[in-house]
Design a protein around this motif. Structure first.
Motif, PDB file in Angstrom:
ATOM      1  N   ARG A 284       0.842  -1.195   0.000  1.00 61.03           N
ATOM      2  CA  ARG A 284       0.000   0.000   0.000  1.00 61.03           C
ATOM      3  C   ARG A 284       0.877   1.244   0.000  1.00 61.03           C
ATOM      4  O   ARG A 284       1.996   1.227   0.504  1.00 61.03           O
ATOM      5  CB  ARG A 284      -0.885   0.054   1.258  1.00 61.03           C
ATOM      6  CG  ARG A 284      -2.055  -0.856   1.240  1.00 61.03           C
ATOM      7  CD  ARG A 284      -3.085  -0.389   0.202  1.00 61.03           C
ATOM      8  NE  ARG A 284      -4.182  -1.307   0.095  1.00 61.03           N
ATOM      9  CZ  ARG A 284      -4.281  -2.293  -0.788  1.00 61.03           C
ATOM     10  NH1 ARG A 284      -3.323  -2.513  -1.637  1.00 61.03           N
ATOM     11  NH2 ARG A 284      -5.350  -3.062  -0.822  1.00 61.03           N
TER      12      ARG A 284
ATOM     13  N   VAL B  80       1.919   4.621   1.532  1.00 60.82           N
ATOM     14  CA  VAL B  80       1.938   5.144   2.896  1.00 60.82           C
ATOM     15  C   VAL B  80       2.596   6.515   2.858  1.00 60.82           C
ATOM     16  O   VAL B  80       3.576   6.730   2.138  1.00 60.82           O
ATOM     17  CB  VAL B  80       2.722   4.179   3.825  1.00 60.82           C
ATOM     18  CG1 VAL B  80       2.979   4.803   5.174  1.00 60.82           C
ATOM     19  CG2 VAL B  80       1.981   2.867   3.973  1.00 60.82           C
TER      20      VAL B  80
ATOM     21  N   GLY C 188      -2.083   4.897   7.859  1.00 58.93           N
ATOM     22  CA  GLY C 188      -1.585   5.379   6.575  1.00 58.93           C
ATOM     23  C   GLY C 188      -0.361   6.260   6.634  1.00 58.93           C
ATOM     24  O   GLY C 188       0.096   6.750   5.608  1.00 58.93           O
TER      25      GLY C 188
ATOM     26  N   SER D 293      -7.684  -0.288   2.061  1.00 55.93           N
ATOM     27  CA  SER D 293      -7.360   1.130   2.089  1.00 55.93           C
ATOM     28  C   SER D 293      -6.600   1.552   0.832  1.00 55.93           C
ATOM     29  O   SER D 293      -5.976   0.742   0.168  1.00 55.93           O
ATOM     30  CB  SER D 293      -6.514   1.452   3.320  1.00 55.93           C
ATOM     31  OG  SER D 293      -5.237   0.837   3.205  1.00 55.93           O
ATOM     32  N   ASP D 294      -6.662   2.845   0.537  1.00 56.61           N
ATOM     33  CA  ASP D 294      -5.900   3.407  -0.579  1.00 56.61           C
ATOM     34  C   ASP D 294      -5.837   4.921  -0.394  1.00 56.61           C
ATOM     35  O   ASP D 294      -6.858   5.596  -0.427  1.00 56.61           O
ATOM     36  CB  ASP D 294      -6.566   3.071  -1.912  1.00 56.61           C
ATOM     37  CG  ASP D 294      -5.752   3.562  -3.100  1.00 56.61           C
ATOM     38  OD1 ASP D 294      -4.610   4.012  -2.923  1.00 56.61           O
ATOM     39  OD2 ASP D 294      -6.281   3.486  -4.225  1.00 56.61           O
ATOM     40  N   ILE D 295      -4.621   5.453  -0.203  1.00 60.16           N
ATOM     41  CA  ILE D 295      -4.497   6.893   0.017  1.00 60.16           C
ATOM     42  C   ILE D 295      -3.988   7.632  -1.222  1.00 60.16           C
ATOM     43  O   ILE D 295      -3.741   8.826  -1.149  1.00 60.16           O
ATOM     44  CB  ILE D 295      -3.589   7.220   1.232  1.00 60.16           C
ATOM     45  CG1 ILE D 295      -2.148   6.797   0.973  1.00 60.16           C
ATOM     46  CG2 ILE D 295      -4.142   6.635   2.490  1.00 60.16           C
ATOM     47  CD1 ILE D 295      -1.164   7.344   1.988  1.00 60.16           C
TER      48      ILE D 295
END
Length: 93
Positions: free
Chosen positions: A29, A31, A55, A90-92
């Motif tokens: 992911r 971060v 995150g 999740s995905d930022i």
């Protein structure tokens, strides 16, 4: 419950200096590493271990500390697996 989970930086995103790809228990992911800086700033780079919370990379840790923390977290059972499930979704970016 929110846990700080160790992850290894596997890539720095070239178009986003504040983001890195981190692998946590097989999940990759983006971060935010803005709190720590990049290796050019004596911060973090590929191969470094960081403690990730919601995150954000909160601190740089060594590989031995990461391994010990991961072993402890695995012992938490459901709280740890719930946190990994949340990470997967999740995905930022």
């Amino acid at each position: 419950m929110c846990l700080g989970i160790p992850g290894e930086i596997v890539a720095l995103l070239p178009d986003r200096a504040d983001l890195a790809t981190v692998e946590i228990a097989g999940v990759r992911r983006a971060v935010n590493i803005g709190l720590l800086g990049t290796s050019g700033d004596s911060g973090v780079g590929v191969g470094d271990w960081v403690l990730v919370h919601v995150g954000f990379a909160m601190s740089k840790i060594d590989e031995a500390e990461a391994a010990a923390t991961l072993a402890l977290l695995r012992g938490l059972g459901e709280a740890y697996t719930d946190e990994l499930d949340a990470l997967k979704g999740s995905d930022i970016t």
